[in-house]
Design a protein around this motif. Structure first.
Motif: not given
Length: 517
Positions: A470, A480, A484, A487
């Motif tokens: 990331l 976003e 991410a 999750n």
């Protein structure tokens, strides 16, 4: 002409000699000048040329983040029962033997938490041998340079009393064995010293190799001893005993507990902090009514020292000067033999092998839902890059505290300059926190992850592989990134993970130390 040349040459020689004298004497009269070049502390390059934020676009939004109340409530809620409970009491043939076979001594190196695990193993080995354990000797670590003894850190009487039905423990050897000391073994080869114990040795190895020495001499000294007992194929009562030592018998001395309680109380009931937003500090104060998770706090174990930064071979944004400083450090300490050096920074980050910087751990916390009213306690040694490196984290969490900011110099006097005692205070505070997170793996991370799992306390384990990828994506927006991160950490908030073969019982206490409800 010759006279002028001679005078010029003489003056030049004198100036060079004077300059050399200054270089020699300067460290004596100004000893702190070269401290940044010391081990596990920031280099001059990293402190004088402060690294700029590497994730400016994410940081800009994170500084003004708004966290929904529902998400905050979910974040701060304690873990529900996972069907496991503490179960460290020994069972089966665990009573005190009628007669001891002799005395076992161990000499433990490493930092506090490595020594802690060594103490647990020492008790287990003494039990396997039906021997009397001499209070373990803690070696002086060359990095931390702390000479604190077992009795300086742990409550000896509680330790002995808690285990009185399991093994015999003595504070010191009887007079007839007083010769068996650290100094004695340092000056020659001794028949009573065992220095060939393999890493993760089996119980049978001790019975075959140490028991005969006990029977011959009445005493056996094992050094080195760290990580010298296997985690697998041991009797259930021995595994339970290791857990009992770790989770029940090892209690810090009263003054460490008192200081820890003082810090915890101030974190839960602060007198008030100046409200902050980005770099702008306002006159107003943040009251409990404005802080979601009021009365609660999080501990961040930020391990980002010079050793770790250099050994990782990653790029931390300090430019050519920092790269050169870390490369030279690798050469001096490890003679350049660092496995990660053969990979590029991008390859290392894709593999999750780069430690998180203070900026990156701050962005992780923000994405998980910690707002700027979070009471964050920083448990760490020296951070590579000093205050300049921590400043971004401070902007994201203006209520961040550490020992020096929350306790007075008088209150810290007993632990000043004592790395093990300081780590003990941080360990105590970490165990009292509502949430604990460690920026990278290490002995303290492992010890606390296991201890908190044993008590079903919320603990965040960063997904290093995910985060590495990331942070490499410079085009990713905040929404976003946040999605991410959330999750990728759904099952990394303290969920029980069963120990696998060869894994440490101190990091993964289930099923050895725990029973199903």
């Amino acid at each position: 002409m010759k006279l002028l040349y001679n005078n010029h040459h003489q003056n030049r020689t004198q100036r060079m000699a004077f300059a050399g004298l200054i270089v020699i004497l300067l460290p004596i009269f100004v000893p702190n000048l070269f401290e940044p070049l010391g081990r596990a502390s920031p280099t001059m390059f990293s402190e004088w040329n402060a690294p700029k934020p590497r994730h400016s676009s994410l940081l800009k939004i994170a500084l003004h983040r708004q966290i929904p109340t529902e998400q905050q409530s979910e974040l701060w809620s304690p873990l529900v029962s996972q069907g496991w409970r503490p179960c460290a009491e020994s069972t089966g043939t665990s009573s005190l033997p009628k007669k001891s076979r002799g005395y076992v001594q161990v000499f433990l190196d490493g930092g506090l938490n490595q020594q802690r695990m060594g103490i647990c193993d020492a008790v287990a080995v003494a039990k396997i041998l039906n021997a009397t354990l001499v209070l373990p000797h803690l070696e002086v670590n060359p990095v931390w340079r702390d000479s604190s003894s077992f009795a300086d850190i742990f409550d000896v009487d509680h330790f002995i009393s808690s285990l009185r039905d399991e093994i015999s423990i003595v504070k010191e050897l009887p007079s007839e064995y007083s010769w068996s000391s650290r100094e004695y073994y340092a000056t020659g080869i001794r028949d009573t010293r065992i220095k060939t114990a393999p890493v993760h040795a089996s119980a049978n190895w001790y019975l075959e190799n140490v028991l005969p020495i006990l029977q011959s001499y009445g005493i056996a000294a094992i050094a080195p001893f760290s990580h010298r007992l296997a985690f697998d194929n041991l009797p259930t009562n021995i595994q339970h005993l290791r857990c009992k030592v770790n989770f029940q018998a090892l209690v810090f001395v009263p003054h460490i507990r008192k200081l820890g309680e003082t810090i915890v109380h101030r974190l839960r009931h602060p007198p008030g902090k100046l409200q902050a937003s980005g770099t702008e500090f306002h006159k107003g104060r943040i009251g409990d009514s404005e802080v979601t998770g009021a009365g609660k706090f999080t501990v961040l174990h930020l391990r980002f020292d010079k050793d770790m930064a250099a050994h990782s071979a990653c790029d931390f944004g300090g430019g050519k000067a920092e790269k050169l400083a870390l490369a030279k450090y690798r050469q001096v300490i490890w003679q350049g033999r660092v496995l990660n050096s053969q990979f590029t920074d991008e390859e290392l980050r894709n593999q999750g092998r780069c430690p998180l910087t203070p900026e990156e751990i701050g962005l992780l916390l923000a994405a998980l839902g910690f707002n700027n009213g979070t009471r964050l306690y920083l448990a760490s040694h020296k951070v590579y890059g000093g205050e300049a490196r921590i400043s971004t984290l401070q902007k994201l969490f203006p209520l961040m505290e550490d020992k020096k900011s929350i306790a007075s110099a008088e209150e810290l006097a007993k632990i000043e300059g004592k790395a093990s005692l300081s780590a003990a205070v941080d360990y105590y505070v970490s165990m009292q926190s509502d949430i604990f997170i460690s920026a990278s793996a290490g002995n303290m991370h492992n010890a606390l992850v296991g201890h908190r799992a044993y008590l079903n306390l919320k603990t965040i384990r960063p997904n290093m592989t995910l985060l590495g990828k990331l942070f490499l994506n410079k085009s990713m927006g905040w929404t976003e990134f946040q999605h991410a991160v959330r999750n990728g950490h759904k099952n990394r908030l303290g969920h029980i993970r069963l120990r696998k073969t060869k894994q440490s019982i101190y990091t993964y206490p289930a099923p050895d130390c725990m029973c199903q409800s």
